[in-house]
Write a protein that holds these residues in place. Structure first.
Motif, PDB file in Angstrom:
ATOM      1  N   ILE A  81       0.882  -1.174   0.000  1.00  0.00           N
ATOM      2  CA  ILE A  81       0.000   0.000   0.000  1.00  0.00           C
ATOM      3  C   ILE A  81       0.913   1.216   0.000  1.00  0.00           C
ATOM      4  O   ILE A  81       1.598   1.500   0.984  1.00  0.00           O
ATOM      5  N   LEU A  82       0.960   1.881  -1.130  1.00  0.00           N
ATOM      6  CA  LEU A  82       1.947   2.948  -1.344  1.00  0.00           C
ATOM      7  C   LEU A  82       1.267   4.298  -1.150  1.00  0.00           C
ATOM      8  O   LEU A  82       1.054   5.054  -2.097  1.00  0.00           O
ATOM      9  N   SER A  83       0.941   4.589   0.089  1.00  0.00           N
ATOM     10  CA  SER A  83       0.181   5.817   0.352  1.00  0.00           C
ATOM     11  C   SER A  83       1.078   7.028   0.582  1.00  0.00           C
ATOM     12  O   SER A  83       0.589   8.141   0.721  1.00  0.00           O
ATOM     13  N   ARG A  97      11.776  -1.888 -16.445  1.00  0.00           N
ATOM     14  CA  ARG A  97      11.584  -3.333 -16.227  1.00  0.00           C
ATOM     15  C   ARG A  97      10.160  -3.614 -15.730  1.00  0.00           C
ATOM     16  O   ARG A  97       9.518  -4.576 -16.147  1.00  0.00           O
ATOM     17  N   MET A  98       9.685  -2.774 -14.821  1.00  0.00           N
ATOM     18  CA  MET A  98       8.329  -2.958 -14.311  1.00  0.00           C
ATOM     19  C   MET A  98       7.310  -2.786 -15.438  1.00  0.00           C
ATOM     20  O   MET A  98       6.349  -3.549 -15.551  1.00  0.00           O
ATOM     21  N   HIS A  99       7.511  -1.783 -16.256  1.00  0.00           N
ATOM     22  CA  HIS A  99       6.551  -1.537 -17.342  1.00  0.00           C
ATOM     23  C   HIS A  99       6.507  -2.728 -18.302  1.00  0.00           C
ATOM     24  O   HIS A  99       5.429  -3.170 -18.712  1.00  0.00           O
ATOM     25  N   THR A 128      -0.597 -11.108  -4.209  1.00  0.00           N
ATOM     26  CA  THR A 128       0.807 -11.399  -4.520  1.00  0.00           C
ATOM     27  C   THR A 128       1.238 -10.482  -5.662  1.00  0.00           C
ATOM     28  O   THR A 128       0.402  -9.977  -6.424  1.00  0.00           O
ATOM     29  N   CYS A 129       2.535 -10.291  -5.759  1.00  0.00           N
ATOM     30  CA  CYS A 129       3.077  -9.379  -6.764  1.00  0.00           C
ATOM     31  C   CYS A 129       3.082 -10.050  -8.134  1.00  0.00           C
ATOM     32  O   CYS A 129       3.582 -11.166  -8.277  1.00  0.00           O
ATOM     33  N   ARG A 130       2.562  -9.342  -9.141  1.00  0.00           N
ATOM     34  CA  ARG A 130       2.541  -9.920 -10.489  1.00  0.00           C
ATOM     35  C   ARG A 130       3.757  -9.486 -11.315  1.00  0.00           C
ATOM     36  O   ARG A 130       3.808  -9.749 -12.513  1.00  0.00           O
ATOM     37  N   ALA A 134      10.668  -8.630 -11.514  1.00  0.00           N
ATOM     38  CA  ALA A 134      11.088  -7.289 -11.954  1.00  0.00           C
ATOM     39  C   ALA A 134      10.957  -6.264 -10.834  1.00  0.00           C
ATOM     40  O   ALA A 134      11.273  -5.087 -11.040  1.00  0.00           O
ATOM     41  N   ARG A 135      10.505  -6.685  -9.653  1.00  0.00           N
ATOM     42  CA  ARG A 135      10.229  -5.704  -8.599  1.00  0.00           C
ATOM     43  C   ARG A 135      11.506  -4.946  -8.228  1.00  0.00           C
ATOM     44  O   ARG A 135      12.599  -5.518  -8.225  1.00  0.00           O
ATOM     45  N   PRO A 136      11.337  -3.673  -7.921  1.00  0.00           N
ATOM     46  CA  PRO A 136      12.517  -2.842  -7.659  1.00  0.00           C
ATOM     47  C   PRO A 136      13.122  -3.084  -6.288  1.00  0.00           C
ATOM     48  O   PRO A 136      12.554  -3.812  -5.460  1.00  0.00           O
ATOM     49  N   ILE A 138      13.282  -1.250  -3.687  1.00  0.00           N
ATOM     50  CA  ILE A 138      12.474  -0.857  -2.532  1.00  0.00           C
ATOM     51  C   ILE A 138      11.610  -2.033  -2.059  1.00  0.00           C
ATOM     52  O   ILE A 138      11.445  -2.252  -0.852  1.00  0.00           O
ATOM     53  N   CYS A 139      11.090  -2.824  -2.977  1.00  0.00           N
ATOM     54  CA  CYS A 139      10.220  -3.947  -2.611  1.00  0.00           C
ATOM     55  C   CYS A 139      11.029  -5.105  -2.015  1.00  0.00           C
ATOM     56  O   CYS A 139      10.510  -5.900  -1.245  1.00  0.00           O
ATOM     57  N   ARG A 140      12.293  -5.181  -2.403  1.00  0.00           N
ATOM     58  CA  ARG A 140      13.151  -6.260  -1.896  1.00  0.00           C
ATOM     59  C   ARG A 140      13.723  -5.923  -0.525  1.00  0.00           C
ATOM     60  O   ARG A 140      14.267  -6.795   0.151  1.00  0.00           O
TER      61      ARG A 140
END
Ligand code: SF4
Ligand code: SF4
Length: 237
Positions: A81-83, A97-99, A128-130, A134-136, A138-140
């Motif tokens: 949740i990226l608020s 990469r994400m795109h 779950t992450c789709r 490729a997740r950046p 920050i997510c790792r």
């Protein structure tokens, strides 16, 4: 770059970032990488992402105790949740990469069908992450010993438990140092992960999505300082 300080980053973090960048530059020189290619790789965040992964893997060889005790599990997604105002800070290379990973999913339900501020990459049913591979960075880097604290924080709280790996600070410091070194030569932007992913789900091109997701310059500095404060808080516990 060899002497620059970054206000708001712990000096040891800036030094580690500098060492990694100087190692990269030394290799690039030994390989006679053309200046134009080098400048592009620095500005679009390819170098930051590549060296950030090296720092990340290094930290994981001997992770902090809290990381070993993390409550993280598949389907637990309050950290997605990226608020925050930055929407999750990423580089241009990570954004590309994400795109590429998300573009085939354009038009499908996305994370915002679960929570209004969730990362669109999130599957709204399985949570779950789709775009896992490729997740950046920050997510790792984000983890927590308490999923309930993550839920509280996702809704504006300040509960203890959540933390970032120090490699994330090094990654942000590297991008900051590159920006300082290339000031007046080439722009070194950062981007919002949430807005980039939203662009991909809307079927927009990479160029269009990047334009919409581009941060104002202060956002990278804010993310760097904010992550430093978060790490210091986590270490005090
Ligand atoms: S950081 Fe928090 S919300 Fe994310 S997986 Fe770990 S415990 Fe769950
Ligand atoms: S890219 Fe994946 S892991 Fe990162 S915030 Fe989005 S859904 Fe979560």
């Amino acid at each position: 770059m060899e002497t620059a300080d970054l206000k708001g980053s712990p000096p040891q973090v800036t030094d580690q970032a500098r060492r990694l960048l100087l190692a990269y530059l030394s290799t690039a020189e030994a390989q006679s990488l053309p200046y134009s290619k080098l400048a592009r790789a620095l500005a679009n965040g390819e170098v930051t992402a590549q060296m950030g992964m090296i720092a990340h893997e290094e930290v994981l060889k001997s992770p902090p105790d809290a990381y070993r005790d993390a409550a993280c599990a598949s389907g637990c997604a309050f950290c997605c949740i990226l608020s925050g105002e930055d929407g999750g800070t990423i580089t241009g290379a990570e954004a590309a990469r994400m795109h590429a990973a998300l573009a085939p999913l354009a038009g499908q339900p996305d994370g915002r069908d679960w929570h209004a501020f969730a990362c669109p990459s999130l599957d709204p049913v399985t949570r779950t992450c789709r775009a896992y591979d490729a997740r950046p960075i920050i997510c790792r880097s984000f983890f927590s010993t308490d999923a309930a604290a993550c839920e509280e924080n996702a809704n504006g709280g300040e509960a203890d438990g959540a933390a970032v790996l120090s490699s994330h600070l090094i990654y942000l410091a590297m991008h900051g140092l590159i920006r300082l070194a290339l000031a007046g030569v080439i722009k070194v932007p950062s981007y919002s992960l949430a807005r980039l992913a939203a662009g991909a789900f809307s079927g927009h091109s990479l160029e269009h999505s990047l334009t919409a997701a581009r941060h104002p310059p202060r956002m990278l500095d804010d993310a760097r300082k904010g992550s430093g404060v978060a790490l210091a808080r986590a270490r005090r516990r």
